[in-house]
Enzyme design. Structure first.
Site, PDB file in Angstrom:
ATOM      1  N   GLY A 155     -35.981 -26.468  91.159  1.00 27.34           N
ATOM      2  CA  GLY A 155     -36.894 -27.320  91.904  1.00 27.34           C
ATOM      3  C   GLY A 155     -36.703 -28.776  91.518  1.00 27.34           C
ATOM      4  O   GLY A 155     -35.779 -29.449  91.976  1.00 27.34           O
ATOM      5  N   GLY A 156     -37.568 -29.260  90.638  1.00 30.04           N
ATOM      6  CA  GLY A 156     -37.592 -30.679  90.278  1.00 30.04           C
ATOM      7  C   GLY A 156     -36.232 -31.283  89.958  1.00 30.04           C
ATOM      8  O   GLY A 156     -35.881 -32.354  90.467  1.00 30.04           O
ATOM      9  N   GLY A 208     -42.388 -25.980  87.503  1.00 32.99           N
ATOM     10  CA  GLY A 208     -42.919 -27.335  87.552  1.00 32.99           C
ATOM     11  C   GLY A 208     -43.754 -27.725  86.353  1.00 32.99           C
ATOM     12  O   GLY A 208     -44.465 -28.734  86.390  1.00 32.99           O
ATOM     13  N   GLU A 231     -38.625 -16.139  88.825  1.00 31.17           N
ATOM     14  CA  GLU A 231     -39.292 -17.409  88.552  1.00 31.17           C
ATOM     15  C   GLU A 231     -40.681 -17.128  87.977  1.00 31.17           C
ATOM     16  O   GLU A 231     -41.634 -16.901  88.741  1.00 31.17           O
ATOM     17  CB  GLU A 231     -39.441 -18.226  89.837  1.00 31.17           C
ATOM     18  CG  GLU A 231     -38.121 -18.592  90.494  1.00 31.17           C
ATOM     19  CD  GLU A 231     -38.249 -19.830  91.359  1.00 31.17           C
ATOM     20  OE1 GLU A 231     -37.486 -20.766  91.142  1.00 31.17           O
ATOM     21  OE2 GLU A 231     -39.135 -19.880  92.241  1.00 31.17           O
ATOM     22  N   GLU A 285     -45.025 -20.173  95.475  1.00 28.50           N
ATOM     23  CA  GLU A 285     -45.929 -21.112  96.149  1.00 28.50           C
ATOM     24  C   GLU A 285     -46.339 -20.544  97.512  1.00 28.50           C
ATOM     25  O   GLU A 285     -47.478 -20.733  97.955  1.00 28.50           O
ATOM     26  CB  GLU A 285     -45.241 -22.486  96.276  1.00 28.50           C
ATOM     27  CG  GLU A 285     -45.174 -23.174  94.907  1.00 28.50           C
ATOM     28  CD  GLU A 285     -43.967 -24.057  94.684  1.00 28.50           C
ATOM     29  OE1 GLU A 285     -43.294 -24.450  95.654  1.00 28.50           O
ATOM     30  OE2 GLU A 285     -43.684 -24.370  93.501  1.00 28.50           O
ATOM     31  N   HIS A 331     -41.285 -17.131  97.707  1.00 32.62           N
ATOM     32  CA  HIS A 331     -41.507 -18.075  96.607  1.00 32.62           C
ATOM     33  C   HIS A 331     -42.972 -17.992  96.153  1.00 32.62           C
ATOM     34  O   HIS A 331     -43.868 -17.779  96.970  1.00 32.62           O
ATOM     35  CB  HIS A 331     -41.158 -19.497  97.061  1.00 32.62           C
ATOM     36  CG  HIS A 331     -41.086 -20.454  95.919  1.00 32.62           C
ATOM     37  ND1 HIS A 331     -42.212 -21.016  95.362  1.00 32.62           N
ATOM     38  CD2 HIS A 331     -40.034 -20.902  95.196  1.00 32.62           C
ATOM     39  CE1 HIS A 331     -41.846 -21.792  94.354  1.00 32.62           C
ATOM     40  NE2 HIS A 331     -40.531 -21.738  94.225  1.00 32.62           N
ATOM     41  N   SER A 348     -38.490 -24.785  85.578  1.00 26.31           N
ATOM     42  CA  SER A 348     -38.197 -25.878  84.634  1.00 26.31           C
ATOM     43  C   SER A 348     -36.779 -25.820  84.081  1.00 26.31           C
ATOM     44  O   SER A 348     -36.542 -26.165  82.919  1.00 26.31           O
ATOM     45  CB  SER A 348     -39.229 -25.898  83.497  1.00 26.31           C
ATOM     46  OG  SER A 348     -40.525 -26.130  84.024  1.00 26.31           O
ATOM     47  N   ASN A 402     -33.948 -26.040  95.445  1.00 22.52           N
ATOM     48  CA  ASN A 402     -35.088 -25.888  96.337  1.00 22.52           C
ATOM     49  C   ASN A 402     -35.818 -27.229  96.359  1.00 22.52           C
ATOM     50  O   ASN A 402     -36.528 -27.559  95.411  1.00 22.52           O
ATOM     51  CB  ASN A 402     -35.998 -24.766  95.808  1.00 22.52           C
ATOM     52  CG  ASN A 402     -37.268 -24.621  96.631  1.00 22.52           C
ATOM     53  OD1 ASN A 402     -37.412 -25.264  97.679  1.00 22.52           O
ATOM     54  ND2 ASN A 402     -38.187 -23.784  96.174  1.00 22.52           N
ATOM     55  N   TRP A 403     -35.605 -27.964  97.440  1.00 21.51           N
ATOM     56  CA  TRP A 403     -36.148 -29.317  97.502  1.00 21.51           C
ATOM     57  C   TRP A 403     -37.632 -29.329  97.881  1.00 21.51           C
ATOM     58  O   TRP A 403     -38.259 -30.380  97.948  1.00 21.51           O
ATOM     59  CB  TRP A 403     -35.319 -30.178  98.477  1.00 21.51           C
ATOM     60  CG  TRP A 403     -33.904 -30.386  98.019  1.00 21.51           C
ATOM     61  CD1 TRP A 403     -33.361 -29.968  96.826  1.00 21.51           C
ATOM     62  CD2 TRP A 403     -32.836 -31.028  98.730  1.00 21.51           C
ATOM     63  NE1 TRP A 403     -32.025 -30.322  96.772  1.00 21.51           N
ATOM     64  CE2 TRP A 403     -31.677 -30.979  97.916  1.00 21.51           C
ATOM     65  CE3 TRP A 403     -32.742 -31.651  99.982  1.00 21.51           C
ATOM     66  CZ2 TRP A 403     -30.452 -31.525  98.320  1.00 21.51           C
ATOM     67  CZ3 TRP A 403     -31.518 -32.188 100.393  1.00 21.51           C
ATOM     68  CH2 TRP A 403     -30.394 -32.131  99.564  1.00 21.51           C
ATOM     69  N   LYS A 404     -38.180 -28.164  98.170  1.00 22.01           N
ATOM     70  CA  LYS A 404     -39.606 -28.017  98.506  1.00 22.01           C
ATOM     71  C   LYS A 404     -40.021 -29.075  99.546  1.00 22.01           C
ATOM     72  O   LYS A 404     -39.206 -29.433 100.392  1.00 22.01           O
ATOM     73  CB  LYS A 404     -40.450 -28.080  97.227  1.00 22.01           C
ATOM     74  CG  LYS A 404     -39.967 -27.056  96.181  1.00 22.01           C
ATOM     75  CD  LYS A 404     -40.910 -26.871  95.025  1.00 22.01           C
ATOM     76  CE  LYS A 404     -40.337 -25.849  94.056  1.00 22.01           C
ATOM     77  NZ  LYS A 404     -41.209 -25.555  92.924  1.00 22.01           N
TER      78      LYS A 404
HETATM   79  P1  13P Z   1     -38.971 -26.324  88.935  1.00 19.19           P
HETATM   80  O1  13P Z   1     -37.478 -26.302  88.662  1.00 19.19           O
HETATM   81  O2  13P Z   1     -39.471 -27.652  89.392  1.00 19.19           O
HETATM   82  O3  13P Z   1     -39.743 -25.755  87.790  1.00 19.19           O
HETATM   83  O4  13P Z   1     -39.218 -25.353  90.194  1.00 19.19           O
HETATM   84  C1  13P Z   1     -38.645 -24.086  90.185  1.00 19.19           C
HETATM   85  C2  13P Z   1     -38.818 -23.519  91.529  1.00 19.19           C
HETATM   86  O5  13P Z   1     -39.923 -23.237  91.969  1.00 19.19           O
HETATM   87  C3  13P Z   1     -37.607 -23.325  92.339  1.00 19.19           C
HETATM   88  O6  13P Z   1     -37.869 -22.533  93.442  1.00 19.19           O
END
Ligand code: 13P
Length: 252
Positions: A236-237, A175, A169, A98, A96, A215, A9-11
């Protein structure tokens, strides 16, 4: 045996050109070290077209980060399932945390989007659930997860549920560098699988894949991914660097 599924997920990161480069690195990395897992990348909307071109002929699938539940109309800023399908999207992340925290996503809108994604086999939703730290610490975790899962799957038939993926999640792990322990994650994944069995039946609960997200990185992937009910990751990251993303996939 469930096939593991990893989605990056490149957000709201990377321009279209940068996304194209990252997608190319992922494709080349997997060409050198093939995997039996399913791999998905979810760039921003403006990069979907260019990333789709890079993925053509590779096993890597294209995903989007959200969608609207209507096919078209006066919904400024939104995008429909049909539009995503037209550029080659297979998976779509829905609900998600967010989106829930900043953009008024509710269990009801998650459900509307999921039903639209599944209608006519347009897209496969990756349905995100997870508790906040406060919810966990006040003993509300199971109730929260149950409400989110029940809400997401309302009105969805067993035959459609088979095309869904769930991402657990925990909000406190996203994050933050603080991942859930393998035991913490496994117990929630098991809880979700039992819930699916009660909503549908064993054949559905045993088939639906449940990703862990929060994470996830090469250093902690092996112990998380070796849990019996963890079927991959939503990343994510670490998905913004091809080496880290590929490292996680390789440890499964
Ligand atoms: P991180 O891997 O950066 O913690 O993010 C997880 C995430 O929100 C994937 O959708």
């Amino acid at each position: 045996m469930r096939r593991k599924i990893f989605a990056g997920n490149w957000k709201m990161h990377k321009t279209a050109a940068e996304s194209e480069g990252l997608a190319r690195d992922v494709v080349e990395g997997l060409r050198a070290h093939p995997t039996s897992s399913e791999v998905v990348v979810c760039p921003t909307y403006v990069a979907l077209d260019r990333v789709a071109a890079v993925l053509t002929g590779s096993p890597v699938l294209l995903g989007a980060q959200d969608m609207h539940w209507e096919s078209q109309g006066a919904y400024t800023g939104k995008i429909s399932a049909d539009m995503l399908q037209a550029v080659g999207v297979t998976y779509v992340i829905i609900g998600h945390s967010e989106q829930r925290a900043y953009f008024h996503e509710t269990d009801e809108t998650v459900n509307r989007k999921a039903r639209k994604a599944l209608a006519g086999g347009i897209l496969k939703p990756i349905l995100c659930v997870g508790e906040t730290l406060q919810e966990r610490e006040t003993g509300l975790m199971e109730k929260v997860i149950q409400t989110q899962i029940r809400g997401a799957y309302a009105g969805i038939a067993a035959s459609e549920a088979l095309h869904t993926v769930i991402a657990y999640e925990p909000v406190w792990a996203i994050g933050t560098g603080r991942n859930a322990s393998p035991e913490q994650a496994q117990s929630v994944h098991f809880f979700i699988r039992e819930l699916l069995a009660s909503l549908y039946d064993r054949s559905v609960s045993e088939a639906v894949r449940i990703q862990y997200g929060g994470s996830l990185k090469p250093e902690n992937a092996l112990e998380l991914l070796s849990q019996p009910d963890i079927d991959g990751g939503l990343i994510g990251g670490a998905s913004l660097k091809a080496d880290a993303f590929l490292g996680i996939i390789a440890s499964s």
